[in-house]
Scaffold this active site. Structure first.
Site, short mmCIF file in Angstrom:
data_model
loop_
_atom_site.label_atom_id
_atom_site.label_comp_id
_atom_site.label_asym_id
_atom_site.label_seq_id
_atom_site.Cartn_x
_atom_site.Cartn_y
_atom_site.Cartn_z
N CYS A 156 0.81 -1.23 0.00
CA CYS A 156 0.00 0.00 0.00
C CYS A 156 0.83 1.27 0.00
O CYS A 156 0.31 2.36 -0.25
CB CYS A 156 -0.94 0.01 1.20
N1 CO8 Z 1 -20.18 -9.94 6.94
C1 CO8 Z 1 -20.65 -10.17 8.17
N2 CO8 Z 1 -19.87 -10.42 9.24
C2 CO8 Z 1 -18.54 -10.46 9.03
C3 CO8 Z 1 -17.98 -10.22 7.76
C4 CO8 Z 1 -18.85 -9.97 6.69
N3 CO8 Z 1 -18.40 -9.74 5.45
N4 CO8 Z 1 -16.64 -10.31 7.86
C5 CO8 Z 1 -16.35 -10.58 9.13
N5 CO8 Z 1 -17.50 -10.67 9.85
C6 CO8 Z 1 -17.63 -10.99 11.26
C7 CO8 Z 1 -16.37 -11.66 11.82
O1 CO8 Z 1 -16.39 -13.05 11.57
C8 CO8 Z 1 -16.47 -11.34 13.29
O2 CO8 Z 1 -17.37 -12.22 13.91
P1 CO8 Z 1 -17.11 -12.74 15.41
O3 CO8 Z 1 -17.14 -11.50 16.27
O4 CO8 Z 1 -18.22 -13.68 15.65
O5 CO8 Z 1 -15.74 -13.38 15.38
C9 CO8 Z 1 -17.11 -9.95 13.29
O6 CO8 Z 1 -17.77 -9.80 12.02
C10 CO8 Z 1 -16.10 -8.85 13.46
O7 CO8 Z 1 -15.00 -9.07 12.55
P2 CO8 Z 1 -13.69 -8.25 12.59
O8 CO8 Z 1 -13.17 -8.15 13.99
O9 CO8 Z 1 -12.74 -8.79 11.54
O10 CO8 Z 1 -14.23 -6.82 12.11
P3 CO8 Z 1 -13.58 -5.41 12.18
O11 CO8 Z 1 -14.52 -4.51 12.86
O12 CO8 Z 1 -12.16 -5.46 12.67
O13 CO8 Z 1 -13.50 -4.99 10.63
C11 CO8 Z 1 -11.87 -4.77 8.87
C12 CO8 Z 1 -12.72 -5.73 9.71
C13 CO8 Z 1 -12.81 -3.92 8.05
C14 CO8 Z 1 -10.99 -5.61 7.97
C15 CO8 Z 1 -11.03 -3.88 9.79
O14 CO8 Z 1 -10.37 -4.65 10.76
C16 CO8 Z 1 -9.99 -3.07 9.03
O15 CO8 Z 1 -10.26 -2.37 8.08
N6 CO8 Z 1 -8.75 -3.11 9.50
C17 CO8 Z 1 -7.67 -2.35 8.87
C18 CO8 Z 1 -7.11 -3.17 7.82
C19 CO8 Z 1 -6.11 -2.44 6.99
O16 CO8 Z 1 -5.91 -1.27 7.01
N7 CO8 Z 1 -5.48 -3.20 6.19
C20 CO8 Z 1 -4.55 -2.64 5.28
C21 CO8 Z 1 -4.49 -3.64 4.22
S1 CO8 Z 1 -4.25 -2.95 2.71
C22 CO8 Z 1 -2.59 -3.04 2.32
O17 CO8 Z 1 -1.72 -2.86 3.08
C23 CO8 Z 1 -2.27 -3.44 0.94
C24 CO8 Z 1 -1.89 -4.85 0.93
C25 CO8 Z 1 -1.57 -5.29 -0.44
C26 CO8 Z 1 -2.77 -5.18 -1.36
C27 CO8 Z 1 -3.07 -6.46 -2.02
C28 CO8 Z 1 -4.22 -6.31 -2.95
C29 CO8 Z 1 -5.00 -7.54 -3.15
#
Ligand code: CO8
Length: 372
Positions: A156
């Protein structure tokens, strides 16, 4: 040492959008098919059923409402769940080069430059569609640019890391006019069958033209006041796809060969790193966060950007740090550049801004700019 400016930016937007509703419908259809196919294993407790995704979760957790993609039907086909792209002959322009040229032409037109004015091309992106020859060299030829080009990947942070290389080259006189392209074809490298991440990414390409202040053809330029890069190793965002997969006899389509992350950990760990990085960079330049008119931040998560801004300024506002991820989703290295491209025209001469990326690596890159 030469003074260095951003003289143009460009954007290529793919032809198709996928709304959250379309995405979730396809995912849930896929989950139902798999759960029915594996019903006996699920009933015996040998395997867990695949849970449904939800539009409400996606919008609340991320702020993403839709994404652009190069191909849509394959992604939404519950029996496939990844794009259906045509392989091209070696003689045809590759897809990464094609979208790079489109974004570059936009940037060149805004800067009043021709391809022949460019003497260095950097293709900076999270994934390269082939090992070699470099996409940058293909783009160089397609645009009629001179000099040299190379590919680089810092996930990123690829765009901001490329900006520092461009600034250094122009400042030292080894290049006069550098074109950076960020073709992010994320749709081929995410796991659309994993509800934890199927909503996160979108395809796009951005371009940035960086040149000597005394050679510009437009007065609409941004002086680059400083760049600051940092990395710190983490496995929390990882993809094991690579050229050794075959030799290792590992499953070439295994789950670890596409994007995966510990989203919560990334959120918690990267926010303080990014905030400290920006504060330190500004302090080095004799500036405070409040003196910065606009922050064009990496676009991964709405809550993450709001928290970064709250820690820097005490409050978050869309005017101080505009969001584009509701429309584009996370476009890896292109995100902060899209924000800069779309939201800089209202600033006045002398206004300061920060372009800042953060992501896998971990990596953080900040570029401090001043409106001319
Ligand atoms: N629908 C419904 N429920 C869901 C879904 C969904 N789609 N997905 C997960 N849940 C559930 C989970 O299973 C979990 O359930 P439980 O509590 O029972 O275990 C619950 O919802 C909560 O899940 P999370 O704790 O995972 O949810 P968050 O509130 O943390 O949100 C995010 C998830 C949106 C991913 C969030 O954590 C986030 O955005 N974090 C930051 C991530 C970030 O910035 N990453 C950067 C990556 S990008 C980058 O660096 C580039 C990499 C290279 C690119 C490659 C391209 C392909």
């Amino acid at each position: 040492m030469h003074s260095v400016v951003i003289s143009g930016t460009g954007l290529y937007q793919p032809p198709y959008t996928i709304s959250n509703a379309e995405l979730v419908e396809a995912f849930n259809h896929y989950a139902d098919i798999q759960n029915e196919r594996l019903a006996s294993e699920i009933a015996s407790g040998a395997r867990e059923a695949i849970a449904h995704s939800s539009v409400e979760f996606i919008e609340k957790a991320s702020g993403i409402r839709q994404r652009y993609v190069m191909e849509k039907a394959g992604v939404l086909d519950p029996l496939r769940m990844y794009p259906r792209l045509q392989a091209r002959s070696d003689d045809a322009l590759s897809m990464m080069a094609e979208i790079s040229v489109a974004a570059a032409q936009d940037a060149l037109a805004r800067a009043g430059k021709m391809g022949a004015d460019v003497d260095m091309v950097l293709c900076a992106a999270s994934n390269m569609q082939r090992a070699y020859p470099a996409i940058a060299v293909e783009v160089q030829q397609a645009l009629g640019a001179t000099g040299y080009g190379f590919d680089m990947n810092v996930a990123c942070s690829s765009a901001t890391f490329a900006m520092e290389q461009a600034v250094n080259a122009v400042r030292c006189g080894t290049a006069k006019c550098v074109l950076i392209v960020n073709p992010e074809l994320t749709s081929s490298h995410i796991e659309w069958r994993d509800r934890d991440c199927h909503f996160i990414f979108g395809d796009v390409c951005t371009a940035v033209l960086i040149e000597r202040a005394d050679t510009t053809s437009t007065s609409d330029v941004w002086e680059i006041v400083g760049t600051h890069l940092a990395t710190q190793f983490s496995n929390n965002i990882r993809n094991n796809f690579g050229f050794m997969n075959r030799s290792e006899d590992s499953d070439s389509v295994g789950r670890d060969k596409t994007f995966r992350q510990e989203g919560r950990k990334v959120f918690k760990e990267v926010v303080p790193i990014a905030v400290a990085h920006i504060e330190a960079h500004l302090e080095k330049l004799g500036l405070t966060p409040a003196q910065v008119r606009r922050y064009w931040l990496h676009q991964a998560n709405q809550g993450m950007n709001q928290l970064v801004l709250k820690k820097l300024l005490g409050e978050a506002s869309n005017d101080r740090a505009p969001l584009i991820l509701d429309e584009f989703a996370n476009t890896a290295s292109a995100g902060s550049i899209i924000a800069f491209h779309k939201f800089n025209s209202d600033l006045a001469a002398g206004d300061m801004g920060v372009i800042c990326s953060f992501g896998a690596g971990y990596s953080v890159g900040s570029v401090v700019v001043r409106k001319h």
